[in-house]
Write a protein that holds these residues in place. Structure first.
Motif, PDB file in Angstrom:
ATOM      1  N   SER A 130       0.863  -1.267   0.001  1.00 58.24           N
ATOM      2  CA  SER A 130      -0.151  -0.050  -0.047  1.00 58.24           C
ATOM      3  C   SER A 130       0.898   1.186   0.003  1.00 58.24           C
ATOM      4  O   SER A 130       2.146   1.173   0.176  1.00 58.24           O
ATOM      5  CB  SER A 130      -1.133   0.115   1.299  1.00 58.24           C
ATOM      6  N   ASN A 131       0.312   2.445  -0.388  1.00 56.20           N
ATOM      7  CA  ASN A 131       1.020   3.554  -0.243  1.00 56.20           C
ATOM      8  C   ASN A 131       1.744   3.734   1.240  1.00 56.20           C
ATOM      9  O   ASN A 131       2.808   4.404   1.381  1.00 56.20           O
ATOM     10  CB  ASN A 131       0.213   4.670  -0.439  1.00 56.20           C
ATOM     11  N   GLU A 132       0.981   3.484   2.391  1.00 58.53           N
ATOM     12  CA  GLU A 132       1.609   3.870   3.498  1.00 58.53           C
ATOM     13  C   GLU A 132       2.514   2.838   3.923  1.00 58.53           C
ATOM     14  O   GLU A 132       3.644   3.066   4.549  1.00 58.53           O
ATOM     15  CB  GLU A 132       0.313   3.404   4.741  1.00 58.53           C
ATOM     16  N   GLN A 133       2.722   1.393   3.182  1.00 57.48           N
ATOM     17  CA  GLN A 133       3.804   0.581   3.518  1.00 57.48           C
ATOM     18  C   GLN A 133       5.102   0.969   2.637  1.00 57.48           C
ATOM     19  O   GLN A 133       6.040   0.658   3.037  1.00 57.48           O
ATOM     20  CB  GLN A 133       3.274  -0.880   2.799  1.00 57.48           C
ATOM     21  N   ARG A 134       4.569   1.673   1.545  1.00 60.57           N
ATOM     22  CA  ARG A 134       5.874   2.281   1.031  1.00 60.57           C
ATOM     23  C   ARG A 134       6.426   3.391   1.733  1.00 60.57           C
ATOM     24  O   ARG A 134       7.613   3.654   1.743  1.00 60.57           O
ATOM     25  CB  ARG A 134       5.481   2.568  -0.704  1.00 60.57           C
ATOM     26  N   MET A 135       5.632   4.226   2.250  1.00 62.98           N
ATOM     27  CA  MET A 135       6.040   5.195   3.023  1.00 62.98           C
ATOM     28  C   MET A 135       6.803   4.726   4.266  1.00 62.98           C
ATOM     29  O   MET A 135       7.852   5.328   4.703  1.00 62.98           O
ATOM     30  CB  MET A 135       4.843   6.032   3.691  1.00 62.98           C
ATOM     31  N   GLU A 136       6.412   3.551   4.795  1.00 64.05           N
ATOM     32  CA  GLU A 136       7.314   3.020   5.824  1.00 64.05           C
ATOM     33  C   GLU A 136       8.636   2.668   5.334  1.00 64.05           C
ATOM     34  O   GLU A 136       9.743   2.715   6.045  1.00 64.05           O
ATOM     35  CB  GLU A 136       6.629   1.648   6.542  1.00 64.05           C
ATOM     36  N   GLU A 137       8.625   2.294   4.173  1.00 75.98           N
ATOM     37  CA  GLU A 137      10.031   1.669   3.699  1.00 75.98           C
ATOM     38  C   GLU A 137      10.843   3.175   3.237  1.00 75.98           C
ATOM     39  O   GLU A 137      12.233   3.215   3.408  1.00 75.98           O
ATOM     40  CB  GLU A 137      10.075   1.000   2.259  1.00 75.98           C
ATOM     41  N   LEU A 138      10.324   4.110   2.855  1.00 77.39           N
ATOM     42  CA  LEU A 138      10.972   5.653   2.870  1.00 77.39           C
ATOM     43  C   LEU A 138      11.559   6.026   3.929  1.00 77.39           C
ATOM     44  O   LEU A 138      12.652   6.602   4.054  1.00 77.39           O
ATOM     45  CB  LEU A 138       9.889   6.533   2.224  1.00 77.39           C
TER      46      LEU A 138
END
Length: 503
Positions: free
Chosen positions: A368-376
């Motif tokens: 999800s977008n939030e999971q991508r943000m967590e990687e960022l």
């Protein structure tokens, strides 16, 4: 209705950086040869070479950790890093020649100096990075590289990455200021503008329907002119297929023996982009991390300063995805259409061997977008969702072939496939790709025009002084070439220059 037939010396299929480079080399070496270019899209550099479809890194192994694997005895193998660095030096030399010859007017339109950094966390990774640094630091190609595991020093180097970071484990980075950000889309367009001025005929909106060899030995390309709706037939003595992910299906159309038992696996990508000036100005480097356990080399996370249309932005990624298309503008039938009786076993073998890659791609697609943000946030702890948008990057087709390692081996890199007589060649694969375009196209010249190479050699050496010479074994020559090319290409830290001018 077939109403047009032409004959020429050279046909280049695909208006990307590879065809642009080969065309530019040939125009210097054999200016009398007639060259025609055919591209499916409406402009040059719109697919893999486009600035939004690749990382824009001048790949020279300064920061990419996957080019320096750790051997079983714990030592670091730097051979691939040295090789890729030397190949990038060839590109810089050729670009410098084009600038000095006034074929390129302002190198800052496509290349800038940006520090290249490697960044790791954890005791094991820090130990690896330190060994890597020690293995590279005394090599002339990597002079100027610094290592630090001091958080205060890292705050100076990468304040955005260090802001709000909880230091629960060891942390370290290497930094070398001679890295580059390259806008390959802009460079491609510059080179095609140059070729057009030199009389090269560039045909856009032309789709290749078939490639066959005639009884007279010439290659015939059957084209669909998308504007007029007509079919055209163009013949040439030599054809180069530089169509990115679309090269494999076109190579298969040729029917040459060398095209057999080769497959392709498409991988799509996403980048997160930040244009918020307050955030962008806090970071000035390309920072590469370490791929997670089980992840493929193309998944190495990196936070990049980019200059696109003279605007400074930050990109983070890549996030991998899957699409059956071989090109961003391709068809959902590309993958299925590439499976032939001669490569089906090779493809199936790869499917069995690459279950980890399949699992990884499924996980990436499900993010999800939030999971991508967590990687960022593993890179930028203070990152805010509202500052970052998603852009879809280009499609890459990884080569699958039978090798000594077994059937269906997935290849990471680029390779030239050519007919035995050198009359046709295709470029397959992905990274480091564009960065090593000059090296790869010199390989095409050597494989496909061996009868001309000797007479061309003086001109090649004029354009590329280190041609045929190992720079790592000739450090004085490297220092001279490095200083000369950097001066010609204006490779200085523009941020430092601006600060000095303001002072």
């Amino acid at each position: 209705m077939s109403d047009k037939q032409t004959k020429t010396d050279v046909i280049l299929i695909g208006a990307g950086i590879m065809s642009a480079t080969l065309g530019s080399l040939l125009k210097e070496l054999a200016p009398q040869w007639e060259i025609k270019v055919f591209e499916k899209l409406s402009d040059a550099g719109e697919e893999s070479s486009n600035e939004w479809n690749n990382a824009g890194t001048g790949h020279s192994a300064l920061c990419e950790l996957n080019y320096t694997p750790e051997k079983s005895d714990g030592s670091i193998d730097i051979r691939k890093a040295v090789k890729i660095n030397e190949q990038f030096q060839l590109s810089k030399q050729f670009w410098s020649y084009l600038v000095n010859s006034q074929m390129i007017h302002d190198p800052q339109d496509f290349i800038r100096q940006i520090p290249h950094m490697s960044f790791v966390e954890g005791e094991k990774n820090v130990a690896f990075l330190k060994k890597r640094f020690e293995a590279l630091a005394n090599n002339p190609l990597f002079q100027g590289m610094e290592f630090s595991d001091d958080p205060e020093k890292l705050k100076e180097w990468v304040p955005l990455i260090m802001e709000g970071r909880t230091l629960n484990e060891p942390i370290a980075a290497t930094k070398i200021d001679s890295g580059t950000d390259v806008n390959f889309g802009a460079l491609t367009r510059i080179l095609f503008d140059h070729l057009k001025r030199r009389g090269v005929e560039i045909n856009y909106k032309h789709y290749v329907k078939d490639i066959k060899r005639n009884s007279d030995g010439l290659w015939e390309v059957k084209m669909h002119n998308m504007d007029s709706g007509t079919i055209e037939h163009h013949t040439a003595k030599f054809i180069f297929i530089g169509a990115g992910g679309g090269s494999l299906p076109l190579l298969q159309k040729t029917g040459i023996p060398e095209s057999k038992h080769i497959g392709g696996f498409p991988v799509s990508g996403l980048f997160m982009v930040c244009k918020n000036p307050e955030v962008v100005e806090q970071h000035h480097a390309k920072v590469y991390g370490k791929a997670k356990v089980g992840a493929p080399p193309m998944s190495v996370p990196h936070l990049d300063t980019r200059f696109i249309n003279n605007e400074k932005t930050l990109l983070f990624g890549p996030f991998a995805g899957f699409s059956p298309k071989f090109l961003k503008t391709g068809s959902n039938m590309d993958l299925i259409g590439s499976v032939k009786p001669n490569n089906v076993i090779t493809m199936l073998a790869a499917g069995v061997k690459e279950m980890k890659l399949t699992k990884y791609l499924i996980q990436q697609v499900m993010l999800s977008n939030e999971q991508r943000m967590e990687e960022l946030r593993e890179f930028i702890p203070s990152a805010k969702s509202e500052d970052w948008n998603i852009v879809t990057a280009g499609q890459r087709v990884q080569v699958i072939k039978d090798t000594e390692a077994g059937k269906g081996t997935l290849q990471f890199g680029t390779e030239v496939v050519n007919a035995a007589d050198g009359s046709i060649a295709a470029l397959l694969g992905a990274s480091p790709g564009a960065s090593t375009a000059v090296h790869v196209m010199l390989e095409v010249l050597e494989k496909c025009f061996p009868q001309h190479v000797k007479e061309w050699e003086p001109k090649i050496k004029e354009m590329i002084p280190s041609y045929g010479v190992s720079l790592v074994e000739n450090p004085d020559l490297f220092q001279d070439i490095h200083a000369t090319t950097d001066n010609t290409l204006g490779l200085v830290d523009h941020r430092k220059t601006d600060m000095l001018q303001e002072a």
